[in-house]
Design a protein around this motif. Structure first.
Motif, PDB file in Angstrom:
ATOM      1  N   SER A  67       0.842  -1.191   0.000  1.00  0.00           N
ATOM      2  CA  SER A  67       0.000   0.000   0.000  1.00  0.00           C
ATOM      3  C   SER A  67       0.881   1.247   0.000  1.00  0.00           C
ATOM      4  O   SER A  67       2.022   1.219   0.449  1.00  0.00           O
ATOM      5  CB  SER A  67      -0.887  -0.005   1.249  1.00  0.00           C
ATOM      6  OG  SER A  67      -1.698   1.138   1.273  1.00  0.00           O
ATOM      7  N   VAL A  68       0.332   2.338  -0.497  1.00  0.00           N
ATOM      8  CA  VAL A  68       1.058   3.606  -0.488  1.00  0.00           C
ATOM      9  C   VAL A  68       0.279   4.701   0.242  1.00  0.00           C
ATOM     10  O   VAL A  68       0.719   5.841   0.297  1.00  0.00           O
ATOM     11  CB  VAL A  68       1.410   4.076  -1.924  1.00  0.00           C
ATOM     12  CG1 VAL A  68       2.393   3.131  -2.577  1.00  0.00           C
ATOM     13  CG2 VAL A  68       0.158   4.240  -2.762  1.00  0.00           C
ATOM     14  N   THR A  69      -0.872   4.358   0.769  1.00  0.00           N
ATOM     15  CA  THR A  69      -1.669   5.357   1.470  1.00  0.00           C
ATOM     16  C   THR A  69      -1.815   4.987   2.942  1.00  0.00           C
ATOM     17  O   THR A  69      -1.764   3.810   3.310  1.00  0.00           O
ATOM     18  CB  THR A  69      -3.082   5.479   0.863  1.00  0.00           C
ATOM     19  OG1 THR A  69      -3.741   4.227   0.964  1.00  0.00           O
ATOM     20  CG2 THR A  69      -3.019   5.912  -0.589  1.00  0.00           C
ATOM     21  N   PHE A  70      -1.954   6.010   3.779  1.00  0.00           N
ATOM     22  CA  PHE A  70      -2.152   5.798   5.204  1.00  0.00           C
ATOM     23  C   PHE A  70      -2.890   6.990   5.783  1.00  0.00           C
ATOM     24  O   PHE A  70      -2.916   8.071   5.205  1.00  0.00           O
ATOM     25  CB  PHE A  70      -0.822   5.583   5.933  1.00  0.00           C
ATOM     26  CG  PHE A  70       0.155   6.720   5.777  1.00  0.00           C
ATOM     27  CD1 PHE A  70       0.214   7.733   6.723  1.00  0.00           C
ATOM     28  CD2 PHE A  70       0.999   6.779   4.681  1.00  0.00           C
ATOM     29  CE1 PHE A  70       1.103   8.784   6.574  1.00  0.00           C
ATOM     30  CE2 PHE A  70       1.897   7.823   4.532  1.00  0.00           C
ATOM     31  CZ  PHE A  70       1.949   8.828   5.482  1.00  0.00           C
ATOM     32  N   ASN A  71      -3.495   6.779   6.937  1.00  0.00           N
ATOM     33  CA  ASN A  71      -4.231   7.811   7.642  1.00  0.00           C
ATOM     34  C   ASN A  71      -3.392   8.275   8.831  1.00  0.00           C
ATOM     35  O   ASN A  71      -2.992   7.448   9.655  1.00  0.00           O
ATOM     36  CB  ASN A  71      -5.578   7.242   8.108  1.00  0.00           C
ATOM     37  CG  ASN A  71      -6.402   8.258   8.853  1.00  0.00           C
ATOM     38  OD1 ASN A  71      -6.124   8.549  10.009  1.00  0.00           O
ATOM     39  ND2 ASN A  71      -7.406   8.786   8.192  1.00  0.00           N
ATOM     40  N   ILE A  72      -3.138   9.563   8.917  1.00  0.00           N
ATOM     41  CA  ILE A  72      -2.278  10.112   9.964  1.00  0.00           C
ATOM     42  C   ILE A  72      -2.818   9.783  11.354  1.00  0.00           C
ATOM     43  O   ILE A  72      -2.065   9.360  12.234  1.00  0.00           O
ATOM     44  CB  ILE A  72      -2.144  11.651   9.811  1.00  0.00           C
ATOM     45  CG1 ILE A  72      -1.494  12.013   8.492  1.00  0.00           C
ATOM     46  CG2 ILE A  72      -1.380  12.240  10.982  1.00  0.00           C
ATOM     47  CD1 ILE A  72      -0.042  11.657   8.379  1.00  0.00           C
ATOM     48  N   GLU A  73      -4.106   9.962  11.560  1.00  0.00           N
ATOM     49  CA  GLU A  73      -4.706   9.686  12.868  1.00  0.00           C
ATOM     50  C   GLU A  73      -4.529   8.227  13.264  1.00  0.00           C
ATOM     51  O   GLU A  73      -4.175   7.909  14.401  1.00  0.00           O
ATOM     52  CB  GLU A  73      -6.198  10.045  12.844  1.00  0.00           C
ATOM     53  CG  GLU A  73      -6.617  10.906  14.011  1.00  0.00           C
ATOM     54  CD  GLU A  73      -8.060  11.353  13.845  1.00  0.00           C
ATOM     55  OE1 GLU A  73      -8.946  10.575  14.252  1.00  0.00           O
ATOM     56  OE2 GLU A  73      -8.257  12.457  13.322  1.00  0.00           O
ATOM     57  N   THR A  74      -4.760   7.339  12.333  1.00  0.00           N
ATOM     58  CA  THR A  74      -4.599   5.905  12.587  1.00  0.00           C
ATOM     59  C   THR A  74      -3.140   5.585  12.896  1.00  0.00           C
ATOM     60  O   THR A  74      -2.848   4.816  13.813  1.00  0.00           O
ATOM     61  CB  THR A  74      -5.075   5.084  11.369  1.00  0.00           C
ATOM     62  OG1 THR A  74      -6.441   5.397  11.115  1.00  0.00           O
ATOM     63  CG2 THR A  74      -4.920   3.605  11.610  1.00  0.00           C
TER      64      THR A  74
END
Length: 103
Positions: A67-74
């Protein structure tokens, strides 16, 4: 160069310094494995190095998941969970604890 790229470069540079020869390892080889570091070793690092190491491990797991996407809060929640779990389990492999904190 944007802030994200700058932080990534800094994190990778810092982690490479951590993995350099003479980084408190008796092993004379230059090769390192992500799964050789214990929670105690990561948590004993100075704050900036610890942050860079955790960021590197997050990136490793992100790449491993293809994957290349992520959620900062997570990501921040996983980091907090990782730190809490590492403090409770200092002999555990750091990468295993981080992987479990994302489950």
């Amino acid at each position: 160069m944007n802030l994200s790229t700058t932080r990534s470069c800094l994190a990778v540079t810092s982690v490479l310094a951590l993995l350099a020869p003479g980084a408190a390892f008796a092993d004379a080889t230059l090769d390192r494995s992500v799964d050789q570091f214990t929670c105690k070793q990561v948590m004993a690092e100075p704050a900036a190095m610890r942050e860079a190491t955790i960021a590197f491990m997050h990136g490793y797991l992100l790449g491993k998941s293809n994957s290349v996407t992520f959620n900062i809060e997570t990501l921040l929640k996983r980091t907090d969970g990782f730190i809490d779990s590492c403090l409770d389990n200092p002999t555990a492999k750091a990468i295993d604890i981080l992987a479990k904190s994302g489950s």
